[in-house]
Design a protein around this motif. Sequence first.
Motif, PDB file in Angstrom:
ATOM      1  N   THR A   1      45.497   1.918  -3.607  1.00 56.60           N
ATOM      2  CA  THR A   1      44.136   2.723  -2.500  1.00 56.60           C
ATOM      3  C   THR A   1      42.929   3.838  -3.349  1.00 56.60           C
ATOM      4  N   TYR A   2      42.079   2.479  -3.387  1.00 57.24           N
ATOM      5  CA  TYR A   2      40.620   3.461  -4.010  1.00 57.24           C
ATOM      6  C   TYR A   2      39.599   4.122  -2.996  1.00 57.24           C
ATOM      7  N   VAL A   3      39.062   5.308  -3.055  1.00 52.75           N
ATOM      8  CA  VAL A   3      38.446   6.128  -2.741  1.00 52.75           C
ATOM      9  C   VAL A   3      36.654   6.228  -3.397  1.00 52.75           C
ATOM     10  N   GLY A   4      35.529   6.092  -3.615  1.00 48.93           N
ATOM     11  CA  GLY A   4      35.036   6.640  -4.569  1.00 48.93           C
ATOM     12  C   GLY A   4      33.855   7.163  -3.828  1.00 48.93           C
ATOM     13  N   VAL A   5      32.919   8.579  -4.238  1.00 54.08           N
ATOM     14  CA  VAL A   5      32.061   8.746  -3.439  1.00 54.08           C
ATOM     15  C   VAL A   5      30.740   9.521  -4.083  1.00 54.08           C
ATOM     16  N   GLY A   6      29.896   9.028  -4.180  1.00 54.59           N
ATOM     17  CA  GLY A   6      28.837   9.241  -4.721  1.00 54.59           C
ATOM     18  C   GLY A   6      27.340   9.649  -4.393  1.00 54.59           C
TER      19      GLY A   6
ATOM     20  N   LYS B   1      26.074  13.472  -8.567  1.00 53.58           N
ATOM     21  CA  LYS B   1      28.298  13.638  -8.113  1.00 53.58           C
ATOM     22  C   LYS B   1      28.516  13.316  -8.048  1.00 53.58           C
ATOM     23  N   SER B   2      30.068  13.064  -7.864  1.00 57.04           N
ATOM     24  CA  SER B   2      30.708  11.705  -8.115  1.00 57.04           C
ATOM     25  C   SER B   2      31.961  11.897  -7.537  1.00 57.04           C
ATOM     26  N   GLY B   3      32.459  11.483  -6.914  1.00 64.95           N
ATOM     27  CA  GLY B   3      34.053  11.824  -7.139  1.00 64.95           C
ATOM     28  C   GLY B   3      35.338  10.776  -6.417  1.00 64.95           C
ATOM     29  N   GLN B   4      36.543  10.499  -7.082  1.00 65.22           N
ATOM     30  CA  GLN B   4      36.965   9.318  -6.894  1.00 65.22           C
ATOM     31  C   GLN B   4      38.407  10.387  -6.570  1.00 65.22           C
ATOM     32  N   SER B   5      39.185   8.822  -5.120  1.00 66.67           N
ATOM     33  CA  SER B   5      40.501   9.709  -5.401  1.00 66.67           C
ATOM     34  C   SER B   5      41.444   8.189  -5.604  1.00 66.67           C
ATOM     35  N   ILE B   6      42.691   8.383  -5.730  1.00 65.50           N
ATOM     36  CA  ILE B   6      43.830   6.975  -6.596  1.00 65.50           C
ATOM     37  C   ILE B   6      45.205   7.488  -5.554  1.00 65.50           C
TER      38      ILE B   6
ATOM     39  N   VAL C   1      36.146  -2.453  -6.692  1.00 57.25           N
ATOM     40  CA  VAL C   1      34.890  -1.741  -5.774  1.00 57.25           C
ATOM     41  C   VAL C   1      34.686  -0.854  -6.408  1.00 57.25           C
ATOM     42  N   ARG C   2      33.575   0.120  -6.966  1.00 55.77           N
ATOM     43  CA  ARG C   2      33.594   1.094  -7.147  1.00 55.77           C
ATOM     44  C   ARG C   2      31.572   1.154  -6.302  1.00 55.77           C
ATOM     45  N   ALA C   3      31.324   1.837  -6.390  1.00 53.15           N
ATOM     46  CA  ALA C   3      30.255   2.689  -5.645  1.00 53.15           C
ATOM     47  C   ALA C   3      29.295   2.468  -7.314  1.00 53.15           C
ATOM     48  N   SER C   4      27.910   0.976  -6.515  1.00 52.78           N
ATOM     49  CA  SER C   4      26.582   1.364  -7.294  1.00 52.78           C
ATOM     50  C   SER C   4      26.337   1.839  -7.469  1.00 52.78           C
TER      51      SER C   4
ATOM     52  N   LEU D   1      22.677   1.107  -5.921  1.00 60.66           N
ATOM     53  CA  LEU D   1      22.683   1.113  -4.354  1.00 60.66           C
ATOM     54  C   LEU D   1      22.768   2.814  -4.213  1.00 60.66           C
ATOM     55  N   LEU D   2      23.066   3.349  -4.697  1.00 61.27           N
ATOM     56  CA  LEU D   2      22.827   5.300  -4.847  1.00 61.27           C
ATOM     57  C   LEU D   2      21.939   5.237  -4.962  1.00 61.27           C
ATOM     58  N   ALA D   3      20.580   5.063  -5.871  1.00 58.25           N
ATOM     59  CA  ALA D   3      19.818   5.624  -6.081  1.00 58.25           C
ATOM     60  C   ALA D   3      18.303   5.137  -5.010  1.00 58.25           C
ATOM     61  N   LEU D   4      19.088   3.212  -4.255  1.00 59.81           N
ATOM     62  CA  LEU D   4      18.476   3.507  -3.539  1.00 59.81           C
ATOM     63  C   LEU D   4      18.553   3.473  -2.258  1.00 59.81           C
ATOM     64  N   GLY D   5      19.544   3.965  -1.446  1.00 56.98           N
ATOM     65  CA  GLY D   5      20.134   5.113  -1.271  1.00 56.98           C
ATOM     66  C   GLY D   5      19.543   5.934  -0.712  1.00 56.98           C
ATOM     67  N   ILE D   6      19.042   6.928  -2.007  1.00 66.19           N
ATOM     68  CA  ILE D   6      18.276   8.056  -1.822  1.00 66.19           C
ATOM     69  C   ILE D   6      16.844   7.891  -1.750  1.00 66.19           C
ATOM     70  N   LEU D   7      16.371   6.892  -1.847  1.00 64.27           N
ATOM     71  CA  LEU D   7      15.317   6.679  -2.162  1.00 64.27           C
ATOM     72  C   LEU D   7      15.025   6.404  -0.261  1.00 64.27           C
TER      73      LEU D   7
END
Length: 120
Positions: A45-50, A54-59, A97-100, A103-109
Amino acid sequence: MRYVPCLFSLAAHTLICFSCSDASSNWACLKPVKCGENENHCVTTYVGVGLGGKSGQSISKGCSPICPSAGINLGIAAASVYCCDSFLCNISGSSGVRASSTLLALGILVSFFFVLRARE
């Protein structure tokens, strides 16, 4: 001559998977464990947030009686569940599956756009 049943055939079906809980990197997830009789799958199980810089992940890894397989990528967050059923097959830290970053930049904009528009 007396027939002696072979007990080794039962041991040959024992699955061994890597195991860990909420590790921040795959290097902390390389402890092999013997699965129980009803556990026929290795699960990762992988969870990633960015957000911003700042970013983090949990495996988490381990044995499972069921084979859940799912994934979601929301740009600023990603989660995946991967399963397999062979000896130490869950060596990878994620199933792709990783945080792109795009897509991170687009979400912030888009967030800035809505904040600026709300002030008008």
